[in-house]
Design an enzyme around this catalytic site. Structure first.
Site, PDB file in Angstrom:
ATOM      1  N   TYR A  30      27.299 -13.184   7.523  1.00 17.38           N
ATOM      2  CA  TYR A  30      26.506 -12.051   7.997  1.00 17.38           C
ATOM      3  C   TYR A  30      27.320 -10.770   8.014  1.00 17.38           C
ATOM      4  CZ  TYR A  30      28.859 -11.926  12.549  1.00 17.38           C
ATOM      5  OH  TYR A  30      29.796 -11.781  13.537  1.00 17.38           O
ATOM      6  N   ARG A  49      33.208  -6.616   2.202  1.00 12.05           N
ATOM      7  CA  ARG A  49      33.573  -7.712   3.100  1.00 12.05           C
ATOM      8  C   ARG A  49      32.592  -8.873   2.942  1.00 12.05           C
ATOM      9  NH1 ARG A  49      34.426  -6.274   9.302  1.00 12.05           N
ATOM     10  NH2 ARG A  49      32.157  -6.181   9.300  1.00 12.05           N
ATOM     11  N   ARG A  97      19.494 -32.516   6.423  1.00  8.08           N
ATOM     12  CA  ARG A  97      20.834 -32.399   6.985  1.00  8.08           C
ATOM     13  C   ARG A  97      21.824 -33.380   6.359  1.00  8.08           C
ATOM     14  NH1 ARG A  97      24.465 -34.115  10.529  1.00  8.08           N
ATOM     15  NH2 ARG A  97      25.642 -32.564  11.709  1.00  8.08           N
ATOM     16  N   HIS A  99      26.247 -32.974   4.995  1.00 11.28           N
ATOM     17  CA  HIS A  99      27.332 -32.009   4.881  1.00 11.28           C
ATOM     18  C   HIS A  99      27.551 -31.407   3.494  1.00 11.28           C
ATOM     19  CE1 HIS A  99      28.081 -33.432   8.894  1.00 11.28           C
ATOM     20  NE2 HIS A  99      29.162 -32.681   9.032  1.00 11.28           N
ATOM     21  N   LYS A 143      33.465 -13.571   7.890  1.00  6.02           N
ATOM     22  CA  LYS A 143      32.382 -13.241   8.833  1.00  6.02           C
ATOM     23  C   LYS A 143      31.271 -14.272   8.680  1.00  6.02           C
ATOM     24  CE  LYS A 143      30.552  -8.976  10.800  1.00  6.02           C
ATOM     25  NZ  LYS A 143      31.051  -9.249  12.146  1.00  6.02           N
ATOM     26  N   LEU A 199      39.281 -10.625  12.174  1.00  5.47           N
ATOM     27  CA  LEU A 199      38.301 -10.034  11.255  1.00  5.47           C
ATOM     28  C   LEU A 199      38.844  -8.675  10.817  1.00  5.47           C
ATOM     29  CD1 LEU A 199      35.411 -10.598  10.118  1.00  5.47           C
ATOM     30  CD2 LEU A 199      34.737  -8.718  11.592  1.00  5.47           C
TER      31      LEU A 199
HETATM   32  N1  PMP Z   1      36.438  -8.683  15.290  1.00  5.75           N
HETATM   33  C1  PMP Z   1      35.369  -9.483  15.442  1.00  5.75           C
HETATM   34  C2  PMP Z   1      35.588 -10.910  15.837  1.00  5.75           C
HETATM   35  C3  PMP Z   1      34.065  -8.972  15.240  1.00  5.75           C
HETATM   36  O1  PMP Z   1      33.002  -9.772  15.379  1.00  5.75           O
HETATM   37  C4  PMP Z   1      33.911  -7.602  14.912  1.00  5.75           C
HETATM   38  C5  PMP Z   1      32.528  -7.025  14.734  1.00  5.75           C
HETATM   39  N2  PMP Z   1      32.073  -7.156  13.429  1.00  5.75           N
HETATM   40  C6  PMP Z   1      35.064  -6.797  14.755  1.00  5.75           C
HETATM   41  C7  PMP Z   1      36.313  -7.383  14.948  1.00  5.75           C
HETATM   42  C8  PMP Z   1      34.967  -5.364  14.384  1.00  5.75           C
HETATM   43  O2  PMP Z   1      34.622  -5.224  13.044  1.00  5.75           O
HETATM   44  P1  PMP Z   1      33.820  -3.964  12.508  1.00  5.75           P
HETATM   45  O3  PMP Z   1      34.636  -2.754  12.814  1.00  5.75           O
HETATM   46  O4  PMP Z   1      33.668  -4.213  11.065  1.00  5.75           O
HETATM   47  O5  PMP Z   1      32.508  -3.953  13.246  1.00  5.75           O
END
Ligand code: PMP
Length: 276
Positions: A30, A49, A97, A99, A143, A199
């Site tokens: 997402y 991303r 379902r 895996h 993500k 992230l």
């Molecule tokens: N870390 C995590 C775990 C997140 O979920 C987010 C939100 N997307 C961020 C950092 C910040 O990322 P961004 O600046 O792309 O929103």
């Protein structure tokens, strides 16, 4: 209007199957986009991303980059969205379902928008946090829908009467439940390197770019919870929180306990760049 399975539909017509692998396995990815004045903020960075996450989890995206952007812009138009967010999710599809990757399933795209105002009160006045062990897997750079550790962390913060958690691995700070974390020490900005443990936040990258432009020294180096406590300033970054000062950790003030001057400089520059 929502976008679901190749078309724009009313919310009531979004019929999600119990066989959706997102539902069974969190087998999906997402993005959350910000919309300012009807325009997508840092759209290309979000798309890159998304593409990278899709490739890493071997999920074949059903549309091109351009087609996705067009869907998002149509959603903005159809919903008359001026200020808000767009949630975009792609799961590996519907199958009984099991895996292994399904051989027949088509990926399922869901997108919708929310009117969300900028969180001006916390941007100005800051937030407090508690520390929690980072119990997530070793691909936090992806993500994906597997957010249970983030959900538990956020709830732990609320249970402690604060807004956020600072996650750490054996005392090394990684990030927060849904934002990245930066500290200022002796006029230098520190943040965890963009590796597999965090992230790679879009706003994190924006802030580093702004810092670079302003000539503020940046070190993408991990720091400990102890160093966080001894920092001059701290703030979190994220698409929805923008740049929010972090004033207190586990009941102890960071710096003066008020939003710091360098944090405020970065906030002003962020506003100048994206909100004029
Ligand atoms: N870390 C995590 C775990 C997140 O979920 C987010 C939100 N997307 C961020 C950092 C910040 O990322 P961004 O600046 O792309 O929103």
């Amino acid at each position: 209007m929502y976008f679901f399975k190749n078309e724009f539909v009313d919310a009531k017509d979004v019929q999600i199957s119990p066989d959706d692998r997102g539902y069974y396995f969190g087998d999906g990815i997402y993005e959350v986009f910000r919309v300012y004045q009807g325009q997508l903020y840092e759209c290309e960075a979000h798309m890159q991303r998304l593409l990278r996450t899709a490739a890493e989890v071997r999920l074949q995206l059903p549309y091109s980059n351009e087609a996705f952007v067009q869907i998002l812009n149509e959603l903005i138009q159809k919903n008359g969205l001026n200020e808000g967010t767009i949630y975009l999710q792609i799961t590996r599809g519907e199958a009984p379902r099991a895996h292994p990757f399904p051989t027949q399933a088509e990926p399922i795209v869901l997108a919708y928008s929310n009117e969300v105002k900028r969180p001006l009160a916390t941007i100005e006045n800051g937030i407090k946090a508690v520390t929690q062990p980072d119990i997530r897997w070793l691909r936090c750079d992806l993500k994906t829908l597997n957010l249970l550790p983030n959900v538990l962390a956020k709830q732990a913060a609320l249970d402690h009467g604060v807004q956020e958690v600072v996650l750490h691995r054996e005392g090394t700070v990684t990030e927060c439940s849904a934002s990245n974390l930066m500290i200022v020490k002796n006029q230098t900005l520190y943040t965890h390197p963009a590796n597999h443990l965090i992230l790679h936040g879009i706003t994190r990258a924006v802030v580093l770019r702004i810092a670079h432009t302003l000539g503020i020294p940046v070190k993408e180096e991990a720091f400990t919870t102890g160093q966080l406590l001894l920092a001059d300033e701290a703030f979190i970054t994220g698409t929805t929180v923008e740049i929010t000062p972090l004033l207190e950790i586990d009941g102890q003030a960071i710096g003066t306990g008020a939003p710091g001057p360098l944090t405020q400089t970065l906030q002003r520059e962020f506003e100048k760049t994206f909100l004029n």
